[in-house]
Design a protein around this motif. Structure first.
Motif, PDB file in Angstrom:
ATOM      1  N   MET A 105      -6.541  30.580  28.722  1.00 53.18           N
ATOM      2  CA  MET A 105      -6.175  30.896  30.086  1.00 53.18           C
ATOM      3  C   MET A 105      -6.334  32.385  30.376  1.00 53.18           C
ATOM      4  N   LEU A 106      -6.168  33.198  29.354  1.00 47.89           N
ATOM      5  CA  LEU A 106      -6.348  34.641  29.548  1.00 47.89           C
ATOM      6  C   LEU A 106      -7.802  34.928  29.904  1.00 47.89           C
ATOM      7  N   ILE A 150      -0.319  24.623  35.961  1.00 48.32           N
ATOM      8  CA  ILE A 150      -1.416  25.229  35.206  1.00 48.32           C
ATOM      9  C   ILE A 150      -2.634  24.312  35.200  1.00 48.32           C
ATOM     10  N   ASN A 187      -6.535  32.630  23.493  1.00 48.37           N
ATOM     11  CA  ASN A 187      -5.818  32.176  24.686  1.00 48.37           C
ATOM     12  C   ASN A 187      -6.828  31.918  25.801  1.00 48.37           C
ATOM     13  N   SER A 205      -8.564  33.557  33.359  1.00 46.72           N
ATOM     14  CA  SER A 205      -8.026  34.322  34.485  1.00 46.72           C
ATOM     15  C   SER A 205      -8.874  35.554  34.763  1.00 46.72           C
ATOM     16  N   ILE A 206      -9.365  36.188  33.690  1.00 44.43           N
ATOM     17  CA  ILE A 206     -10.243  37.343  33.898  1.00 44.43           C
ATOM     18  C   ILE A 206     -11.532  36.887  34.570  1.00 44.43           C
ATOM     19  N   ARG A 254      -5.479  36.430  18.667  1.00 43.52           N
ATOM     20  CA  ARG A 254      -4.556  35.712  19.541  1.00 43.52           C
ATOM     21  C   ARG A 254      -4.967  35.865  21.002  1.00 43.52           C
ATOM     22  N   ILE A 255      -5.490  37.053  21.354  1.00 45.32           N
ATOM     23  CA  ILE A 255      -5.944  37.265  22.725  1.00 45.32           C
ATOM     24  C   ILE A 255      -7.169  36.401  23.010  1.00 45.32           C
ATOM     25  N   ILE A 271      -4.462  24.551  38.332  1.00 45.41           N
ATOM     26  CA  ILE A 271      -5.245  25.798  38.370  1.00 45.41           C
ATOM     27  C   ILE A 271      -6.545  25.617  37.606  1.00 45.41           C
ATOM     28  N   LEU A 285     -11.904  34.398  36.493  1.00 46.01           N
ATOM     29  CA  LEU A 285     -11.591  34.068  37.885  1.00 46.01           C
ATOM     30  C   LEU A 285     -11.651  35.316  38.762  1.00 46.01           C
ATOM     31  N   VAL A 286     -10.975  36.386  38.323  1.00 51.60           N
ATOM     32  CA  VAL A 286     -10.940  37.612  39.133  1.00 51.60           C
ATOM     33  C   VAL A 286     -12.336  38.205  39.242  1.00 51.60           C
TER      34      VAL A 286
END
Lengths: 336, 301
Positions: free
Chosen positions: A293-294, A237, A291, A297-298, A287-288, A240, A300-301
């Motif tokens: 990394m959440l 991680i 986070n 990651s979005i 909580r979302i 990343i 990143l995409v």
């Protein structure tokens, strides 16, 4: 005269200023200061990874492995060998020892990379990082899975930012030099580069070794800042996260990558404040949001689909804006 | 000797699960030439579908596991197929034709998204997977006990692999998949609807991953958001070991990785478990980059 040496002068300036700041670091807010130190360490990691992933066009997912080697080697050196030599001799020796060990590992990873491309290389470097972690977990003299505790806290503002200056200076000079054009050639078209007489093998291994060396330095700084390291801290991680900094900053742009490293480090801390600031939101939503990394990651995409060259890639708005502002040409962009 | 046979049995059942996951990697790689990093997360979602649906389904069939088990597997396969197609549609299709690195980073992003979404929404703690396979001892001698679980796992896995083989070799869409892996542009010129066949490939791969997840959770009954990471990576190694793009190779690679890993865990040390697959990967890439069956492969998907 000044133009010729301005980079060296900037480096000297950075070193002196960080030395000054380190003398008064006790008077800063310790929490903010810690973020500044982390940002510096992340700049070193991201910019050194940028040499491998950005400039040379290889794809390494194992930067945390190099960092782990540097961290553990430096910690062992401080404990067993150079501990009594004092901060001004012992600590740099430990750091450089960590960097060199990581560089040796860079050779080991660099050599399989000669035969691999793109996604295969990504998996091999990822696997390599995991193998390092497993090996450290099984080494008893560094504490194994329990971790390495009681490392003296030697890292301060001076060491971090002197090395930030060094890595920025040496890597941007390296890539801009005649020799360094080879890295870009390997990235842009390996076959054409080979045909023009560039030793692609050597460039790839050089990129890995140099990148690994600086990652090792960053690992040593990290170990001597947090004073307690465990193998699980250096997981996939973490690699990343480093890749993310390079991508957000724009592969191949050192300034952009350094900026992204600071941005993501600060963002990470800001996300911790979300529950306090947005207390009125329902708990599951918090909580979302919390986070990181959440969110990353979005990010990143979305970046990959909309702006694959990153925020500060080639032909970016910052440079254009800077050029317009200063009214100067390519010379000016280097100072940006 | 008895212990060795026992380990071998465990290794084969783990290996047949890796083989099922590896088939998904190898099919996507064969056609689109990229590693679908999110495949391991499709596997994880499959396990969660099983976890949530199994009690209700078992109740509905009056606790008859011989019907409930296959129904749970089918449900997970359907849900994951939809998920696989969605991933392809939202994240990968806009990037068709872009450099591999960009698609790869996107796939990593998708994978991280699932891991962290589940960690945030469902929670990171492991949950116990219900027993779906009736526990009986099929064979019991002085030195060897064969339970029903490994037999059911190996049987189901090989049954699904046989089904896949049938689809790929003897149906129209399977022929189209092989055509795509052979030459995507030429296949398009021959009037094959590339997008539809690629979507079908994701359906097949994700369905196999879902079945693998239910079987995996039946052996290791701990379901959590990060459970797909290592099985996914190891299955990818299996695909490379067998020769990526080669279906029998993926199955063979999966079995080899599963058996090696189980033997190392049993006879050397459990702490080296996760390093086994990566060591095999580095060795295979150094000495035989095409994989075991790669160079002689005629059947590529």
């Amino acid at each position: 005269m000044l133009r010729k040496y301005w980079k060296a002068a900037t480096l000297l300036g950075v070193v002196l200023v960080s030395l000054l700041i380190s003398q008064v670091e006790g008077s800063f807010n310790q929490y903010i200061f810690q973020i500044v130190i982390y940002a510096g360490i992340n700049i070193i990691l991201a910019v050194s990874l940028n040499l491998i992933n950005g400039h040379t066009g290889q794809f390494s997912l194992g930067h945390a492995g190099f960092m782990a080697i540097g961290a553990y080697t430096a910690a062992v050196l401080t404990r067993d060998v150079v501990g009594s030599w004092g901060m001004w001799i012992g600590f740099p020796v430990a750091l450089i020892g960590g960097g060199l060990m990581a560089a040796v590992a860079g050779v080991v990873v660099g050599i399989p990379s000669l035969r691999l491309r793109g996604d295969y290389l990504a998996i091999v470097t990822l696997g390599f990082g995991e193998i390092i972690r497993v090996i450290i977990q099984n080494l008893d003299f560094v504490g194994g899975a329990r971790g390495f505790a009681a490392i003296p806290k030697l890292t301060d503002f001076f060491w971090v930012f002197a090395i930030v200056g060094l890595v920025m200076w040496s890597l941007s000079n390296l890539v801009k030099s005649t020799y360094g054009k080879g890295f870009l050639a390997v990235r842009d078209d390996e076959i054409a580069a080979e045909a023009m007489g560039i030793n692609t093998t050597r460039y790839k291994v050089t990129a890995f070794v140099t990148g690994a060396f600086f990652a090792g330095l960053a690992g040593g700084l990290y170990a001597h800042y947090v004073t307690y390291i465990t193998p699980t801290q250096f997981s996939f991680i973490l690699s990343i996260e480093h890749v993310m900094m390079v991508i957000v900053g724009g592969m191949g742009s050192n300034v952009g990558v350094a900026f992204a490293a600071v941005l993501l480090t600060v963002l990470k801390e800001l996300l911790k404040l979300v529950p306090d600031l947005l207390w009125f939101l329902p708990e599951w939503l918090l909580r979302i949001l919390e986070n990181r990394m959440l969110l990353f990651s979005i990010l990143l995409v979305v970046i990959m689909i909309l702006r694959p060259q990153g925020l500060f890639g080639e032909g970016d708005w910052v440079r254009r804006w800077w050029r317009k502002l200063t009214g100067r040409g390519r010379k000016a962009e280097a100072t940006a | 000797m008895g212990e060795f046979l026992q380990q071998l049995m465990n290794g084969l059942s783990l290996g047949s699960i890796y083989a099922l996951i590896a088939l998904g990697y190898t099919m996507v790689y064969g056609i689109l030439r990229f590693i679908n990093f999110a495949h391991g997360e499709v596997f994880m979602v499959g396990a969660f579908v099983g976890l949530w649906s199994a009690p209700a389904i078992a109740d509905f069939f009056g606790g008859n596991l011989f019907i409930a088990g296959p129904v749970v597997i089918l449900l997970a396969m359907v849900v994951c197929s939809i998920l696989g197609v969605l991933n392809e549609r939202i994240a990968y299709r806009p990037l068709r034709g872009k450099p591999t690195i960009i698609v790869l980073i996107t796939a990593i992003g998708v994978s991280l998204f699932y891991q962290n979404f589940f960690q945030s929404v469902v929670g990171p703690e492991p949950r116990r997977f219900p027993d779906l396979i009736p526990q009986t001892r099929v064979l019991e001698t002085d030195y060897l006990i064969v339970g029903s679980t490994p037999l059911v796992v190996i049987g189901t896995a090989f049954g699904l692999m046989w089904l896949l083989r049938f689809v790929v070799l003897h149906t129209k869409v399977g022929t189209a998949m092989r055509a795509l892996s052979f030459n995507l542009q030429a296949a398009r010129l021959m009037g094959i609807n590339v997008d539809r066949v690629v979507a079908f490939t994701f359906v097949l791969g994700s369905a196999l991953a879902a079945a693998a997840a239910i079987l995996f959770a039946s052996i290791y009954p701990s379901v959590h958001p990060l459970m797909g990471l290592f099985p996914g990576l190891k299955a990818f190694v299996a695909a490379v070991l067998g020769g990526i793009g080669n279906l029998p190779g993926a199955a063979l690679g999966g079995l080899i990785i599963g058996v090696t890993e189980t033997l190392v865990t049993g006879y050397v040390s459990a702490t080296y478990r996760d390093a086994v697959a990566f060591t095999i990967l580095i060795l295979i890439l150094l000495f035989r980059p095409t994989g075991l069956l790669g160079s002689t492969a005629t059947e590529k998907v």
